[in-house]
Design a protein around this motif. Structure first.
Motif, PDB file in Angstrom:
ATOM      1  N   UNK A  73      21.805 108.478  89.501  1.00 54.42           N
ATOM      2  CA  UNK A  73      21.453 107.524  88.678  1.00 54.42           C
ATOM      3  C   UNK A  73      19.957 107.397  88.321  1.00 54.42           C
ATOM      4  N   UNK A  74      19.700 106.658  87.242  1.00 54.06           N
ATOM      5  CA  UNK A  74      18.361 106.513  86.782  1.00 54.06           C
ATOM      6  C   UNK A  74      17.594 105.876  88.029  1.00 54.06           C
ATOM      7  N   UNK A  75      18.052 105.098  88.715  1.00 48.52           N
ATOM      8  CA  UNK A  75      17.303 104.435  89.418  1.00 48.52           C
ATOM      9  C   UNK A  75      17.519 104.682  91.152  1.00 48.52           C
ATOM     10  N   UNK A  85      18.826 106.021  98.003  1.00 48.53           N
ATOM     11  CA  UNK A  85      18.475 104.676  97.758  1.00 48.53           C
ATOM     12  C   UNK A  85      18.919 104.214  96.126  1.00 48.53           C
ATOM     13  N   UNK A  86      19.727 103.227  96.029  1.00 47.99           N
ATOM     14  CA  UNK A  86      19.973 102.460  94.440  1.00 47.99           C
ATOM     15  C   UNK A  86      19.611 100.991  94.542  1.00 47.99           C
ATOM     16  N   UNK A  87      19.463 100.823  93.277  1.00 44.52           N
ATOM     17  CA  UNK A  87      19.117  99.373  92.931  1.00 44.52           C
ATOM     18  C   UNK A  87      20.116  98.555  92.802  1.00 44.52           C
ATOM     19  N   UNK A  88      20.542  97.483  93.535  1.00 39.65           N
ATOM     20  CA  UNK A  88      21.462  96.841  93.242  1.00 39.65           C
ATOM     21  C   UNK A  88      21.164  95.542  92.315  1.00 39.65           C
ATOM     22  N   UNK A  89      21.885  95.685  91.298  1.00 43.11           N
ATOM     23  CA  UNK A  89      21.449  94.778  89.998  1.00 43.11           C
ATOM     24  C   UNK A  89      22.620  93.865  89.499  1.00 43.11           C
ATOM     25  N   UNK A  90      23.967  94.374  89.728  1.00 45.08           N
ATOM     26  CA  UNK A  90      24.975  93.509  89.147  1.00 45.08           C
ATOM     27  C   UNK A  90      25.238  92.231  90.135  1.00 45.08           C
ATOM     28  N   UNK A  91      25.243  92.578  91.290  1.00 47.92           N
ATOM     29  CA  UNK A  91      25.654  91.439  92.102  1.00 47.92           C
ATOM     30  C   UNK A  91      24.392  90.241  92.088  1.00 47.92           C
ATOM     31  N   UNK A  92      23.133  90.620  91.517  1.00 46.83           N
ATOM     32  CA  UNK A  92      22.152  89.649  91.696  1.00 46.83           C
ATOM     33  C   UNK A  92      21.856  88.951  90.239  1.00 46.83           C
ATOM     34  N   UNK A  93      22.561  89.394  89.275  1.00 39.76           N
ATOM     35  CA  UNK A  93      22.577  89.091  87.913  1.00 39.76           C
ATOM     36  C   UNK A  93      23.681  88.467  87.236  1.00 39.76           C
ATOM     37  N   UNK A  94      24.260  89.158  86.432  1.00 36.53           N
ATOM     38  CA  UNK A  94      25.329  88.599  85.399  1.00 36.53           C
ATOM     39  C   UNK A  94      26.730  88.712  86.301  1.00 36.53           C
ATOM     40  N   UNK A  95      27.158  87.442  86.687  1.00 32.13           N
ATOM     41  CA  UNK A  95      28.354  87.459  87.668  1.00 32.13           C
ATOM     42  C   UNK A  95      29.542  87.797  86.840  1.00 32.13           C
ATOM     43  N   UNK A  96      29.794  87.700  85.386  1.00 29.84           N
ATOM     44  CA  UNK A  96      30.680  88.092  84.675  1.00 29.84           C
ATOM     45  C   UNK A  96      30.866  89.658  84.732  1.00 29.84           C
ATOM     46  N   UNK A  97      29.757  90.213  84.412  1.00 29.08           N
ATOM     47  CA  UNK A  97      29.484  91.603  84.474  1.00 29.08           C
ATOM     48  C   UNK A  97      29.961  92.260  85.879  1.00 29.08           C
ATOM     49  N   UNK A  98      29.529  91.626  86.821  1.00 26.89           N
ATOM     50  CA  UNK A  98      30.074  91.806  88.276  1.00 26.89           C
ATOM     51  C   UNK A  98      31.446  91.824  88.495  1.00 26.89           C
ATOM     52  N   UNK A  99      32.231  90.842  87.886  1.00 27.03           N
ATOM     53  CA  UNK A  99      33.522  90.943  87.974  1.00 27.03           C
ATOM     54  C   UNK A  99      34.260  92.046  87.305  1.00 27.03           C
ATOM     55  N   UNK A 100      33.875  92.252  86.173  1.00 25.46           N
ATOM     56  CA  UNK A 100      34.404  93.192  85.335  1.00 25.46           C
ATOM     57  C   UNK A 100      33.955  94.562  85.752  1.00 25.46           C
TER      58      UNK A 100
END
Length: 202
Positions: A21-23, A136-151
């Protein structure tokens, strides 16, 4: 992601395709280990290669890496009978991609890396998983938009169900565990680190 992946893989000219991934933060020996693995003819002819990871932007990287490995690899191996590929840390021969390319799904409601692994297995290829080949990867979905995380989380059971695995519902149970146990724990740890001034607010 699937269309970007297909375009990128189709455009490659090297014998081995590396996918991150990019990150993604690679260990210094990542390329060397991938090349060394594919120096064996049996690996080049039959195996796709993948490894584990950890989230470098939250606390307890060793613990969250272990949890990630259990959910992404161990449970899926139990359900499918073999390891899956993880898009943040994988490689495969270009010749293998050419064979599987006509078979991969282009649905956007499933995990394209899992789908690739499933079709490779159906064609007689194998997945080599090395837990200690961690990135190493950057965790973003779980820390930002919960609707995006659910999807995003729904893609896991969807992938298993679309491919008609008997125990596809274990992906649902895994999501429940992630949503109500793992995600709140790491979210709280991240918020604590930010309050203590150890993380920039995003």
């Amino acid at each position: 992601i699937v269309f970007a992946r297909n375009a990128g893989f189709d455009a490659t000219t090297s014998d081995i395709i590396g996918r991150i991934d990019a990150d993604t933060r690679l260990p210094k020996n990542w390329v060397a280990r991938v090349r060394r693995f594919y120096q064996e003819d049996k690996h080049f002819e039959k195996y796709a290669y993948t490894g584990g990871g950890y989230f470098y932007n939250i606390r307890l990287p060793h613990l969250n890496g272990w949890v990630q490995g259990q959910l992404a690899f161990r449970i899926n191996r139990f359900v499918a009978g073999y390891y899956i590929l993880w898009g943040s840390n994988m490689a495969l021969p270009q010749s293998m991609w050419r064979v599987v390319r006509p078979h991969v799904c282009t649905r956007t409601d499933i995990h394209e890396d899992m789908d690739l692994a499933i079709h490779l297995h159906d064609l007689g290829y194998r997945i080599a998983y090395k837990e200690n080949l961690r990135v190493g990867v950057y965790l973003k979905r779980a820390l930002s938009n919960r609707n995006q995380l659910r999807k995003h989380m729904r893609r896991w059971p969807n992938t298993l169900r679309v491919h008609r695995f008997t125990f596809w519902w274990m992906g649902v149970l895994g999501n429940i565990f992630l949503w109500y146990v793992v995600q709140p724990f790491f979210y709280a740890a991240e918020m604590l680190a930010r309050l203590q001034g150890k993380r920039p607010m995003s």
